[in-house]
Design an enzyme around this catalytic site. Sequence first.
Site, mmCIF file in Angstrom:
data_model
loop_
_atom_site.group_PDB
_atom_site.id
_atom_site.type_symbol
_atom_site.label_atom_id
_atom_site.label_comp_id
_atom_site.label_asym_id
_atom_site.label_seq_id
_atom_site.Cartn_x
_atom_site.Cartn_y
_atom_site.Cartn_z
ATOM 1 C CD GLU A 149 -17.796 -27.840 -16.127
ATOM 2 O OE1 GLU A 149 -17.072 -27.118 -15.418
ATOM 3 O OE2 GLU A 149 -18.787 -27.395 -16.742
ATOM 4 N NE ARG A 182 -23.941 -28.370 -11.147
ATOM 5 C CZ ARG A 182 -24.867 -27.422 -11.191
ATOM 6 N NH1 ARG A 182 -26.116 -27.725 -10.938
ATOM 7 N NH2 ARG A 182 -24.542 -26.196 -11.485
ATOM 8 C CE LYS A 195 -18.285 -21.971 -19.272
ATOM 9 N NZ LYS A 195 -19.356 -21.594 -18.357
ATOM 10 C CE LYS A 218 -15.862 -26.142 -11.962
ATOM 11 N NZ LYS A 218 -16.885 -25.105 -12.196
ATOM 12 C CG ASP A 257 -16.584 -24.965 -18.297
ATOM 13 O OD1 ASP A 257 -16.875 -25.796 -19.187
ATOM 14 O OD2 ASP A 257 -17.410 -24.498 -17.495
ATOM 15 C CG ASP A 272 -14.731 -23.531 -14.255
ATOM 16 O OD1 ASP A 272 -15.229 -22.978 -13.262
ATOM 17 O OD2 ASP A 272 -15.332 -24.369 -14.941
ATOM 18 C CG ASP A 330 -21.195 -24.342 -19.107
ATOM 19 O OD1 ASP A 330 -20.028 -24.648 -18.770
ATOM 20 O OD2 ASP A 330 -21.599 -23.160 -19.143
#
Length: 461
Positions: free
Chosen positions: A314, A316, A242, A230, A235, A253, A312
């Site tokens: 995202e 996956r 967030k 990933k 993010d 992230d 949020d």
Amino acid sequence: MAATEYLIKKSDLDPIPLVPIAPEEFDKWLKKQDKDIQNWVGANAFSARAGSFLLLPSKKGEIDQVLVGISKDRTMWDYAALPATLPEGTYKIKGRLKDEEADAACLGWSLGTYSFDWYKESTKEFSTLVLPKNVDETRLDALAGGIELTRDLINIPAADMGPVELAQAARDLAAEFGGQCCVIEDQDLLEHNFPAVYAVGKGAAEGRRPCLIDMVWGEEKAPKVTLVGKGVCFDTGGLDIKPAAFMKLMKKDMGGAAHVLGLAKAIMAANLPINLRVIIPAVENAVSDKAMRPLDVVESRKGKTIEIGHTDAEGRVVLADGLALACEDKPELILDFATLTGAARVALGTELPALFSNNDKLANDLLAGGTAEDDHMWRLPLWKPYRKLIDGKTGDLSNESAAPYGGAITAALFLEEFVDHDIPWAHMDVMGWNTSSQAGKPEGGEAMGLRAAFHMIKNRF
């Protein structure tokens, strides 16, 4: 700094001996020493507690040798504090360690010299260790270099580690070891059928546009191993933004991408006999008028549509395209690393990655590698009754569970939808970050599960 800068083959100086002693062996050792040493040890209340050390003076008042307390299991972390805490100098381990102990001691020493000082002046120096003759230098260099790369990539601020820079890091790594790296960027993602990657990254500004990184190395006829990471370089949470406290660490992230690049470096440096592929969907989940919206429906490479229940979640979504691509050339196995869910941290804390797998042998081999390398994971189930929680209402799947519980499991079940059932696959949901400093584990970016995965791949192939 090279990962093994403070490890040398020989020294022109006379190295100071390190005497490793476990607490259960200490009394027996002490009884064999002369009265001066016994008195000195007693005066300093030294008991060989793991992580402690005691300088023994010579008749001239110099350091004659150093007693080093080690744990019963003799782990790499027994040596990790020494390079920063011993008086600066050159040391050697007295006596002959078992091969695996020698390897662990040297890797621990190497990790104890890591510091991320790219953005500040640093005069920090460490003590040097003369390598034991029986250490596996190839393995040491491979793992130390891979862990250092992983930590560095995570620690670099997001302003300097966007999708473009992450792609360049992959290109540089491929060039270093004679691999090949292809990068599909921005609108070309749609042309090459990576719609989910594009959907997540399309809201980012120029210079931070999404891309798909695809690196290959090794003999074409060797067993195929594919790593997927990933690569969310920052993010914000997207339009479901967030809170500040949760956004602060989101430069990490892309930790999954950092892990697969670090593991790839270790594999290539050790010249493991595999045909390696590394796939990284790299994006920034930004807030903009072009960002994906809640309840948008996104296409995916595999043909399944994804309903965006929460912007949020995202990671996956981009991994869906990466995993679908990974399956297309039918590798022997697929491993993915991702800083995917807070639910995994709630369940297992920040230091223990969650492991999911569709194959018991692969899972058991990874867990065994974790035990051998002191790089533990904990297996959680792909619990099929929870699959209904990610059914979409207007799309095939939702990236948000219908229940607030079991979030690490439902995220893994989502990923499983994009993996062919006949391909062994394991998913590691990692923190990728040390929340405080310990010996050899400074606060900041961390490789978790990397040594376990390397051990599994090396033993299997």
